[in-house]
Design a protein around this motif. Structure first.
Motif: not given
Length: 109
Positions: A26-27, A34-37
């Motif tokens: 996910v990192g 980009g986006g919300d982790f």
């Protein structure tokens, strides 16, 4: 050491390995797109939990070998020949998959 403790230890190791691999993936996903982790981490936890729940006991891979084994006159593989694994498919589902799904659902909300 009892079988219960070994099974719980195995479940913990599987959970931690899955969590680390998911967090790294996910990192990379967030670094590239980009986006919300946190939302992506929760979604990934739930997805991996479902995949492990469906494939955690190697049943799917054994089904593919039934024809080949029967062609050579061999019996189907036994479930207790797990190569040192303590957890069965039910144990993997209950102690690895369900916690991954729950953690994922908590991260999304």
């Amino acid at each position: 050491m009892s079988t219960v403790v070994r099974g719980l230890r195995e479940a913990l190791v599987l959970f931690v390995i899955a969590a680390v691999v998911i967090a790294v993936a996910v990192g990379v996903w967030v670094a590239v797109a980009g986006g919300d982790f946190t939302d992506r981490l929760g979604f990934s936890f739930m997805l991996v939990g479902l995949l492990i729940g469906m494939t955690g006991d190697l049943t799917l891979s054994r089904i593919g070998m039934l024809d080949a084994r029967s062609a050579f006159g061999l019996a189907p593989e036994r479930d207790d020949a797990g190569g040192g694994r303590v957890l069965t498919g039910v144990g993997v589902f209950l102690f690895v998959s369900v916690p991954l799904i729950v953690v994922g659902a908590l991260l999304i909300t």
